[in-house]
Design an enzyme around this catalytic site. Structure first.
Site, PDB file in Angstrom:
ATOM      1  CG  ASP A 130      -5.646  -2.410  -4.667  1.00 18.97           C
ATOM      2  OD1 ASP A 130      -4.788  -3.281  -4.860  1.00 18.97           O
ATOM      3  OD2 ASP A 130      -6.236  -2.254  -3.578  1.00 18.97           O
TER       4      ASP A 130
ATOM      5  N   PRO B  61      -6.855  -7.328  -8.573  1.00 19.13           N
ATOM      6  CG  PRO B  61      -8.654  -8.801  -8.808  1.00 19.13           C
ATOM      7  CD  PRO B  61      -8.284  -7.345  -8.852  1.00 19.13           C
ATOM      8  CG  ASN B  62      -5.131 -13.291 -10.067  1.00 22.12           C
ATOM      9  OD1 ASN B  62      -6.051 -13.519 -10.830  1.00 22.12           O
ATOM     10  ND2 ASN B  62      -5.039 -13.849  -8.867  1.00 22.12           N
TER      11      ASN B  62
ATOM     12  CG  HIS C 153      -2.047  -1.077   0.975  1.00 19.94           C
ATOM     13  ND1 HIS C 153      -2.350  -2.057   1.892  1.00 19.94           N
ATOM     14  CD2 HIS C 153      -2.859  -1.328  -0.090  1.00 19.94           C
ATOM     15  CE1 HIS C 153      -3.312  -2.833   1.414  1.00 19.94           C
ATOM     16  NE2 HIS C 153      -3.627  -2.414   0.226  1.00 19.94           N
TER      17      HIS C 153
END
Lengths: 283, 283, 283, 283
Positions: free
Chosen positions: A155, A157-158, A62
């Site tokens: 941000d 995810p995959n 972060h």
């Protein structure tokens, strides 16, 4: 007790963490969400079986996805966070007084609720008056915006499953349009080490350079992520991530951090030879 | 086949790698040595159950422990490698024509033999005429040397078990004496992430600064090692790892590398805030 | 999700079961109790990290420990269950109308509560008016009884840790005294396959034959227990487990079962040659 | 060393055994064959990733598949073993002096060779003069035989992959024809516990009863096999497995065994209620 959670890095490699206790498990409209308690990593957020973040090292991810652009762009006022329902990026953003508006587009309201409850030290700033949360699809949200933001942080995810759309050329183009003429886009950029992810890395980079004149990759050590060697993308219309760094100004703001320091900034963008080659291949 | 090797990072975390085949297993006088074949990491060298190195990412460790001092010290002629029976460091060292003498002190002859056989691309330079191999105890060997070497590289395993002596204050003092007045000592320095290793890190650093006027820590991304965030120590009598870097000269030598580049050099020494704090605590 | 619970059968063998969800976890005064949900075995009760029972195959254990003596002893009226807080034995016992009194001595009230909540199909009969629950130490409870019971069933965990006292010669002697002159004592008797348990098996048998004139061992297939080959002890003052079997009478009672049948009775006492040898060694 | 082999019983259950060393690994024309050394089970034979047998408990399987029919059929002279390249059944068969001819049909010569080398105590009798080995396809071999054998033992792997043909109705019919008019066919019959195998069990039984007038199932405790509760099929043209048992004659032969005893014979055929139901469903 011998109860272990394994995060599968590839079909042939996995990181296994002993679980003290499972604190939460539910299926939302979008995904299965689990919260595990572990001795080594504290609480762990898991989505559809994949490790999302851990209490112990989420600060690295972060801080790195937030402070790097904030130390370069001289006057960020409006930020869009796509994904980010966990609140980690927001926690870092609200440290900047000059910020006026933080839009968070998180499709899954359960994720937000779970993080508020089980990761209060991370989700603590989601109630900041500057924050607006939109439970919408990130793609659609961005498509409708034009010349609105100084900074967009992806941000995601995959790039498998529901988040797939956040890795397309069209999406990056829409982000470009949603940014002001000196805007910056940051995205999590997978790891360069394992073959499949390295390939995703390349593909992402290729797609971003088609939209943004400046596109650089930087890295951090995130132990709980596959290979521990994690990349981020810095795409920009005008500011250069190194030439336009103003470390002194940033330092004077007195932002407390545990990983990021302007002193590290240049080194983060210095990629190992093999990673540079990977990236160069598509430039 | 579901056959997995696990490297235990802590009691509660392990990295598990699917094994295609076990190629070798024997007990030497010093340790049990295993060689495993894996799809993801290629061949893996295991000593007493601990992952020592993998074919896929050993280049990172060996380049980083070798080229960093070689790009700083302007005229290295005599090098001592303590441990290093696998040949990885020697492979990097022999790329330097100016080197005259490479002494390798490896207690366990079986380790050398196994690496010659199963890791030929790593052990390929052990027959270089400049290399002398001593099957002796590293501590004793160094104790008898005075003002002999320009560079000492300590390629020790972890500070538990047989390698323990290579982490003592006395040993570092003896290395100091074995070096010329402008000598440099490099050591593998564990990881800062998991508690127990972070503590070892601190202890090592504390002991080294008691012997050497200059002592800095640098880092690399080594995915197969615990946390993937690995540290090295740069201890020196005279040269500063950043101020005395001569990247241009190094680059002109045309040394082929896959990780190290002088461009990365400064960034390697820029430690994340939490690691810096760890180190500062004992300075 | 890759979350697995492992029951360690020995240091070198474990049965691993994928966990869908952890339903409960708490530390009582006596032990840590966990309830896990699995696809293959349904709910699993775990005490101090050891698998206690599973929803899928608990019926085998509970039927075998209960109906074998009930088909032999002609007029059981008063039963003592030591341990057995899970209610599985009670569920089988209450099927017998002739039973007048069932005393359950379970030290840990949390265990009873947890089973009532998470294993209702097993704990369903704990409220039967004939059942009295004593949250007391089994050893002490038995010591104070003389000539009270027709049948004692020892539903003990393994002979390590808190349950250790339930495996002593003194305890078996006290059970003898607590029984009527034609009483029967049944105990779970571990597995004969793995060395350590086989040794416990022998030791138990040796201690029981010192107290009881008749002492035989019988077996069942319990897949979730170590080796799947589980033994029970039939110790008796008067009735012989085979000669005094009255299958016809038992069958006429119409007791519903899924494993036990009088037809199996003799076969259960026919031990494989290697198990017989194990037992003979101490007779 | 933390190196574990896992035998997957279902997608959600596995038995994991610590491997001391891998002794052999090769791909034959038919399958991948591995030999592992373990502390708990001794040597383990693995085919295509599935546990085939272990040094510690193979005696149970081999005694049970051999001596049960040999104690029933009064004058076995000619035996056909289909599969069985490991030699375990042959080792049991050659204990009978009256046997004249043992034909072993094992498609994979490498399997035979590997077992001769790594399991000498099991393969020790493959050179007995009565033994003929045919490296042929079992299905084809049987199809060409008529009224030749007294006993056929089907030592097949599981009904997935290459061994599939050994589980068809046609194959059982051909076995029937290859037997004399009082012949017996024995086959390994999977486990009744896990759903998928229970289904195979039913299917096999259904197919066998279509060919043989007498078809019964018996069981043994084999700890290294899924659930530990293993079944065998006894199919016969004339002899009944219980009514025609002649335990006295068998005992007088002085055959040494570690599991089988005529005393156990009847109990082996007494199936638990739930297994009997499973079988009845298709009768």
């Amino acid at each position: 007790m011998e109860m272990w959670f394994s995060d599968e890095h590839t079909d042939n490699v996995k990181l296994s963490i002993r679980v003290e206790q499972q604190l939460f498990s539910a299926q939302s409209e979008f995904q299965r969400i689990d919260v595990l308690e572990s001795k080594e990593f504290g609480r762990i957020l898991v989505a559809d079986g994949d490790l999302m973040l851990t209490e112990k090292d989420e600060f690295i991810y972060h801080e790195m996805i937030t402070h790097v652009p904030m130390a370069v762009h001289p006057h960020v006022e409006k930020v869009l966070v796509i994904g980010g329902g966990d609140g980690g990026i927001v926690r870092e953003l609200v440290k900047y007084d000059a910020l006026e508006k933080i839009d968070v587009v998180e499709a899954d309201p359960l994720l937000i609720e779970v993080c508020r409850k089980f990761f209060p030290q991370m989700a603590c700033s989601m109630n900041d008056p500057r924050v607006s949360i939109f439970n919408e699809d990130g793609l659609r949200f961005v498509r409708s915006k034009s010349d609105v933001y100084d900074l967009i942080i992806i941000d995601s995810p995959n790039p498998f499953g529901p988040g797939e759309g956040l890795f397309t050329k069209e999406f990056y183009g829409n982000c470009y349009n949603a940014l002001h003429s000196d805007g910056v886009m940051i995205n999590q950029h997978e790891s360069p080490f394992y073959k499949e992810e390295a390939f995703q890395c390349q593909r992402m980079h290729k797609r971003i350079i088609e939209s943004f004149p400046i596109s650089k990759i930087y890295q951090a050590h995130i132990p709980s992520y596959p290979s521990g060697h994690w990349l981020f993308g810095f795409a920009s219309k005008q500011y250069h991530p190194l030439n336009d760094l103003d470390g002194v100004t940033w330092t004077l703001k007195g932002i407390p951090t545990r990983y990021y320091l302007p002193r590290l900034h240049q080194g983060m963008f210095a990629l190992p030879a093999y990673v540079e080659e990977l990236v160069k291949d598509v430039e």
